[in-house]
Design a protein around this motif. Structure first.
Motif, short mmCIF file in Angstrom:
data_model
loop_
_atom_site.label_atom_id
_atom_site.label_comp_id
_atom_site.label_asym_id
_atom_site.label_seq_id
_atom_site.Cartn_x
_atom_site.Cartn_y
_atom_site.Cartn_z
N LEU A 1 96.91 -68.70 108.60
CA LEU A 1 98.29 -69.19 108.77
C LEU A 1 98.54 -69.68 110.19
N ILE A 2 98.09 -68.94 111.16
CA ILE A 2 98.31 -69.31 112.56
C ILE A 2 97.53 -70.58 112.90
N LYS A 3 96.34 -70.68 112.42
CA LYS A 3 95.51 -71.85 112.71
C LYS A 3 96.10 -73.11 112.09
N GLY A 4 96.67 -73.02 110.90
CA GLY A 4 97.24 -74.17 110.21
C GLY A 4 98.54 -74.63 110.83
N SER A 5 99.29 -73.75 111.54
CA SER A 5 100.58 -74.13 112.11
C SER A 5 100.47 -74.67 113.52
N ALA A 6 99.30 -74.73 114.07
CA ALA A 6 99.14 -75.23 115.44
C ALA A 6 99.38 -76.73 115.46
N ALA A 7 100.00 -77.21 116.56
CA ALA A 7 100.28 -78.64 116.71
C ALA A 7 98.99 -79.38 117.06
#
Length: 193
Positions: A52-58
């Motif tokens: 989840l964190i990796k996918g939300s990075a700009a």
């Protein structure tokens, strides 16, 4: 009754539940299923959180050299990259503004009565017939870091040498030094004047 453990017969040793063939068998080890399931669930949750964190990075920002080229080609310009335009004018207006203030003197200030003289307090730490005794007490007070003076007074009883500390602006300040003097076994009297 006393037991003889050395001369026990072999039949008595085996009758206690151990096998006649040798050692007792070790208990079987059980697999800790609960701990194993909890560890797998924890690892799965941690992996999902990282996903989840990796996918939300700009996405990484574009290099600044390509930004003017994109603007020249008619591509939309990101408003964050532009310098902000100041829309407030109060800074310019305040720089050129001058304010004149008339402050009249209050009438009650002229009719104010004279202030009362400030009360001062002194502390008398001793009264002696000889000047040497008064100087000795003054020296003991000086060793405590306090200032004092010896005053000579003449009266109907003769000449007295008084050791005086002060003046103090308040009675509280005089009382603080009085407590310091009580450590020297010297009783002092605070009086006004």
């Amino acid at each position: 009754m006393a037991r003889d453990y050395v001369r026990r017969s072999k039949s008595q040793k085996t009758s206690r539940g151990s096998r006649a063939g040798g050692r007792a068998r070790a208990p079987e080890r059980r697999i800790p299923w609960l701990a194993l399931i909890l560890a797998l669930a924890l690892l799965g949750g941690l992996g999902y959180l990282i996903l989840l964190i990796k996918g939300s990075a700009a996405p990484p920002p574009a290099p600044p050299a390509s930004a003017p080229a994109a603007a020249q080609q008619g591509a939309p310009v990101n408003p964050i990259d532009q310098k902000p335009v100041e829309k407030w004018r109060y800074i310019e207006q305040l720089e050129n503004k001058e304010i004149i203030v008339d402050v009249p003197k209050p009438a009650d200030e002229r009719n104010k009565p004279a202030p009362e003289p400030a009360k001062s307090y002194v502390m008398q730490c001793g009264s002696f017939r000889s000047a040497d005794q008064a100087e000795q007490l003054k020296a003991r007070i000086a060793f405590q870091g306090l200032a004092s003076e010896v005053r000579r007074s003449e009266g109907s009883n003769g000449i007295w040498y008084r050791v005086i500390m002060g003046p103090y602006p308040s009675q509280r300040a005089a009382e603080q030094d009085k407590h310091k003097m009580s450590r020297l076994n010297t009783d002092c009297v605070v009086r006004q004047g």
